[in-house]
Design a protein around this motif. Structure first.
Motif, mmCIF file in Angstrom:
data_model
loop_
_atom_site.group_PDB
_atom_site.id
_atom_site.type_symbol
_atom_site.label_atom_id
_atom_site.label_comp_id
_atom_site.label_asym_id
_atom_site.label_seq_id
_atom_site.Cartn_x
_atom_site.Cartn_y
_atom_site.Cartn_z
ATOM 1 N N ARG A 104 0.852 -1.191 0.000
ATOM 2 C CA ARG A 104 0.000 0.000 0.000
ATOM 3 C C ARG A 104 0.884 1.235 0.000
ATOM 4 O O ARG A 104 1.922 1.265 0.660
ATOM 5 C CB ARG A 104 -0.893 -0.021 1.251
ATOM 6 N N VAL A 105 0.516 2.238 -0.806
ATOM 7 C CA VAL A 105 1.258 3.503 -0.805
ATOM 8 C C VAL A 105 0.286 4.631 -0.478
ATOM 9 O O VAL A 105 -0.925 4.494 -0.688
ATOM 10 C CB VAL A 105 1.955 3.781 -2.167
ATOM 11 N N ASP A 106 0.812 5.748 0.031
ATOM 12 C CA ASP A 106 -0.038 6.908 0.345
ATOM 13 C C ASP A 106 -0.403 7.648 -0.933
ATOM 14 O O ASP A 106 0.410 7.722 -1.871
ATOM 15 C CB ASP A 106 0.717 7.877 1.263
ATOM 16 N N ALA A 107 -1.588 8.260 -0.937
ATOM 17 C CA ALA A 107 -2.058 8.984 -2.129
ATOM 18 C C ALA A 107 -1.084 10.096 -2.520
ATOM 19 O O ALA A 107 -0.963 10.443 -3.692
ATOM 20 C CB ALA A 107 -3.445 9.539 -1.889
ATOM 21 N N TRP B 43 1.696 6.211 -10.355
ATOM 22 C CA TRP B 43 1.799 5.166 -11.390
ATOM 23 C C TRP B 43 1.071 3.880 -11.067
ATOM 24 O O TRP B 43 1.147 2.928 -11.831
ATOM 25 C CB TRP B 43 3.296 4.846 -11.641
ATOM 26 N N ARG B 44 0.377 3.811 -9.919
ATOM 27 C CA ARG B 44 -0.230 2.526 -9.521
ATOM 28 C C ARG B 44 -1.451 2.759 -8.633
ATOM 29 O O ARG B 44 -1.597 3.842 -8.061
ATOM 30 C CB ARG B 44 0.793 1.669 -8.765
ATOM 31 N N PRO B 45 -2.319 1.733 -8.500
ATOM 32 C CA PRO B 45 -3.390 1.822 -7.517
ATOM 33 C C PRO B 45 -2.780 1.880 -6.108
ATOM 34 O O PRO B 45 -1.677 1.360 -5.895
ATOM 35 C CB PRO B 45 -4.174 0.522 -7.702
ATOM 36 N N LEU B 46 -3.514 2.479 -5.147
ATOM 37 C CA LEU B 46 -2.927 2.637 -3.805
ATOM 38 C C LEU B 46 -2.652 1.279 -3.140
ATOM 39 O O LEU B 46 -1.646 1.111 -2.478
ATOM 40 C CB LEU B 46 -3.858 3.471 -2.926
ATOM 41 N N THR B 47 -3.571 0.326 -3.313
ATOM 42 C CA THR B 47 -3.352 -0.988 -2.696
ATOM 43 C C THR B 47 -3.234 -2.037 -3.798
ATOM 44 O O THR B 47 -4.104 -2.127 -4.663
ATOM 45 C CB THR B 47 -4.524 -1.387 -1.783
ATOM 46 N N GLU B 48 -2.131 -2.766 -3.775
ATOM 47 C CA GLU B 48 -1.953 -3.840 -4.761
ATOM 48 C C GLU B 48 -1.767 -5.172 -4.043
ATOM 49 O O GLU B 48 -0.962 -5.294 -3.123
ATOM 50 C CB GLU B 48 -0.710 -3.573 -5.631
ATOM 51 N N TRP C 284 -6.173 -17.973 -3.674
ATOM 52 C CA TRP C 284 -5.858 -16.539 -3.502
ATOM 53 C C TRP C 284 -7.158 -15.729 -3.380
ATOM 54 O O TRP C 284 -7.259 -14.834 -2.540
ATOM 55 C CB TRP C 284 -5.036 -16.062 -4.701
ATOM 56 N N ASP C 285 -8.139 -16.082 -4.187
ATOM 57 C CA ASP C 285 -9.414 -15.371 -4.134
ATOM 58 C C ASP C 285 -10.044 -15.491 -2.750
ATOM 59 O O ASP C 285 -10.641 -14.534 -2.246
ATOM 60 C CB ASP C 285 -10.379 -15.891 -5.209
ATOM 61 N N GLN C 286 -9.895 -16.658 -2.115
ATOM 62 C CA GLN C 286 -10.454 -16.814 -0.762
ATOM 63 C C GLN C 286 -9.756 -15.859 0.209
ATOM 64 O O GLN C 286 -10.380 -15.227 1.046
ATOM 65 C CB GLN C 286 -10.324 -18.263 -0.297
ATOM 66 N N LEU C 287 -8.454 -15.729 0.009
ATOM 67 C CA LEU C 287 -7.671 -14.821 0.865
ATOM 68 C C LEU C 287 -8.103 -13.367 0.624
ATOM 69 O O LEU C 287 -8.271 -12.581 1.557
ATOM 70 C CB LEU C 287 -6.200 -14.987 0.476
ATOM 71 N N LEU C 288 -8.319 -13.020 -0.654
ATOM 72 C CA LEU C 288 -8.687 -11.640 -1.004
ATOM 73 C C LEU C 288 -10.078 -11.292 -0.485
ATOM 74 O O LEU C 288 -10.335 -10.140 -0.098
ATOM 75 C CB LEU C 288 -8.632 -11.439 -2.529
ATOM 76 N N GLU C 289 -10.980 -12.268 -0.476
ATOM 77 C CA GLU C 289 -12.345 -12.015 0.025
ATOM 78 C C GLU C 289 -12.274 -11.431 1.434
ATOM 79 O O GLU C 289 -13.030 -10.526 1.787
ATOM 80 C CB GLU C 289 -13.160 -13.319 0.074
ATOM 81 N N GLU C 290 -11.317 -11.952 2.230
ATOM 82 C CA GLU C 290 -11.192 -11.484 3.615
ATOM 83 C C GLU C 290 -10.681 -10.048 3.671
ATOM 84 O O GLU C 290 -10.863 -9.346 4.647
ATOM 85 C CB GLU C 290 -10.224 -12.393 4.397
ATOM 86 N N SER C 291 -10.008 -9.601 2.590
ATOM 87 C CA SER C 291 -9.387 -8.274 2.619
ATOM 88 C C SER C 291 -10.400 -7.160 2.344
ATOM 89 O O SER C 291 -10.170 -6.007 2.657
ATOM 90 C CB SER C 291 -8.287 -8.199 1.572
ATOM 91 N N GLU C 292 -11.533 -7.504 1.749
ATOM 92 C CA GLU C 292 -12.578 -6.528 1.419
ATOM 93 C C GLU C 292 -12.044 -5.368 0.576
ATOM 94 O O GLU C 292 -12.457 -4.222 0.761
ATOM 95 C CB GLU C 292 -13.246 -5.998 2.688
ATOM 96 N N ALA C 293 -11.109 -5.671 -0.335
ATOM 97 C CA ALA C 293 -10.534 -4.611 -1.179
ATOM 98 C C ALA C 293 -11.421 -4.384 -2.393
ATOM 99 O O ALA C 293 -11.147 -4.863 -3.481
ATOM 100 C CB ALA C 293 -9.131 -5.007 -1.601
ATOM 101 N N SER C 294 -12.509 -3.663 -2.191
ATOM 102 C CA SER C 294 -13.456 -3.506 -3.291
ATOM 103 C C SER C 294 -13.552 -2.065 -3.790
ATOM 104 O O SER C 294 -14.473 -1.722 -4.504
ATOM 105 C CB SER C 294 -14.833 -4.024 -2.875
ATOM 106 N N ASP C 295 -12.595 -1.200 -3.381
ATOM 107 C CA ASP C 295 -12.627 0.170 -3.922
ATOM 108 C C ASP C 295 -11.739 0.255 -5.170
ATOM 109 O O ASP C 295 -10.808 -0.539 -5.349
ATOM 110 C CB ASP C 295 -12.206 1.198 -2.861
ATOM 111 N N TRP C 296 -12.014 1.242 -6.044
ATOM 112 C CA TRP C 296 -11.324 1.356 -7.333
ATOM 113 C C TRP C 296 -9.816 1.489 -7.182
ATOM 114 O O TRP C 296 -9.049 1.038 -8.040
ATOM 115 C CB TRP C 296 -11.903 2.545 -8.119
ATOM 116 N N ASP C 297 -9.371 2.078 -6.071
ATOM 117 C CA ASP C 297 -7.930 2.286 -5.912
ATOM 118 C C ASP C 297 -7.217 1.047 -5.377
ATOM 119 O O ASP C 297 -6.184 1.142 -4.717
ATOM 120 C CB ASP C 297 -7.665 3.513 -5.024
ATOM 121 N N SER C 298 -7.773 -0.127 -5.667
ATOM 122 C CA SER C 298 -7.092 -1.382 -5.315
ATOM 123 C C SER C 298 -7.048 -2.255 -6.569
ATOM 124 O O SER C 298 -7.858 -2.088 -7.482
ATOM 125 C CB SER C 298 -7.864 -2.123 -4.219
ATOM 126 N N ALA C 299 -6.077 -3.150 -6.610
ATOM 127 C CA ALA C 299 -5.995 -4.083 -7.748
ATOM 128 C C ALA C 299 -5.400 -5.405 -7.297
ATOM 129 O O ALA C 299 -4.551 -5.439 -6.395
ATOM 130 C CB ALA C 299 -5.130 -3.490 -8.867
#
Ligand code: COA
Length: 309
Positions: free
Chosen positions: A48-51, A58-63, A86-101
């Protein structure tokens, strides 16, 4: 299959697929979460990087990234099973905003399991392309009215304007996100590069068309481009960091003249290959670079947001 046997099979498949790929390095297991399935292992990481940081330009804030090693008789199936874990792991992260990938970077020619990515909503988005030094060799084209020269410190505003135009265009293609303070960040980064204009190889070059500055190219050689060694087996590699031609000047040979000039600089610096990033959906850059002798080396598959609702 044992982990070592998977790593060996993976490295062997890659060396057959593409002679320009380096041997895959060992990963640092402590940097993420290791996943393991029959015939496949992976390392899942999050960064994760700060805005307001330079990286955020050059990248989404959370990768979320997945690095895989695939073996066995059906490496595509192993890849699919790893993506499911991996998808099961990501589900727990709740990274559903546009600034994540969610990002999987793969050797472009190691195509096993491509359909597994498509099935899960990933798109081939960004390519690290390579041009071996001897590819399409030849001097710069004679383009009437075009002159290429070092950028001067007094051209800071022109260079920032061209970079903002480039960002405005490239934003459409899925990786780059506009930031509120990007003009300030670009101004300070460009000022630093211009302060280096007297060095052996200035990094910023301007293309004038009939005396008007309408394009630029930015080049990097080692040590600045030293990171490239882990992506290409080429001895020494340069990096074409950025290039843009103003809309009014396109399709008149300015881009070809800038690229040829950059390749001449890389040749003179003894580079055996040149790398560059481009977004695959960019209808101008993709055909342009492949006509200039580049070809895909690494393809990054993106899913934005990382988790789709
Ligand atoms: C990609 C980019 C740098 C190319 O620059 P350009 O100046 O348009 O490139 P050129 O003029 O040399 O070549 C483009 C086309 O014009 C054609 N062309 C070149 N010289 C020409 C001439 N004298 N007369 C007519 N056509 C010409 C080329 O054959 C090419 O045709 P094609 O698209 O059918 O293959 C430019 O389009 C650009 O800045 N795009 C937006 C930003 C961007 O994508 N940057 C790259 C990020 S990785």
């Amino acid at each position: 299959m044992e982990i070592d046997a998977i790593a060996t099979a993976h490295a062997k498949r890659l060396s057959v697929a593409d002679a320009l790929l380096p041997t895959p390095p060992n990963w640092d297991a402590a940097a993420g979460t290791e996943l393991s399935v029959r015939d496949g292992v992976a390392l899942a990481t999050r960064s994760r990087v700060d805005a307001g940081s330079p990286e955020a330009l050059w990248r989404p804030l959370t990768e979320y990234r997945l690095n895989v090693r695939l073996g066995g008789a059906d490496p595509g199936a192993a890849f699919g099973a790893l993506l499911t874990e991996w998808d099961q792991l990501l589900e727990e992260s709740e990274a559903s905003d546009w600034d994540s990938a969610a990002v999987v970077t793969r050797p472009s020619r190691d195509t096993v399991g491509t359909s597994e990515l498509l099935r899960r909503g990933f798109a081939p988005t960004r390519v690290l392309a390579v041009r071996p030094a001897d590819r399409l060799a030849g001097g710069p084209p004679e383009v009437p009215g075009v002159r290429i020269r070092h950028a001067e410190p007094s051209e800071l505003n022109t260079l920032v304007r061209l970079q903002l135009e480039l960002r405005n265009y490239d934003e459409q293609f899925g990786v780059l996100t506009r930031r509120t303070d990007e003009e300030r960040a670009l101004t300070s980064a460009t000022r630093e590069l211009l302060a280096d204009a007297d060095s052996a190889l200035p990094s910023l070059w301007i293309a004038e068309l009939y005396g008007k500055p309408l394009g630029f190219v930015q080049v990097e050689v080692p040590p600045a481009a030293g990171w490239a060694d882990s992506y290409v087996a080429a001895g020494s590699a340069g990096y074409l960091a950025s290039m843009h031609v103003a809309e009014e000047a396109r399709s008149s040979g300015v881009g070809s003249a800038l690229a040829a000039h950059a390749h001449q600089l890389f040749d003179e610096a003894g580079m055996q290959a040149v790398l560059l990033h481009h977004t695959l959906a960019n209808p101008r850059s993709t055909p342009f670079w492949y006509a200039q002798g580049y070809r895909p080396l690494w393809t990054s598959w993106y899913r934005r947001p990382a988790v789709q609702g």
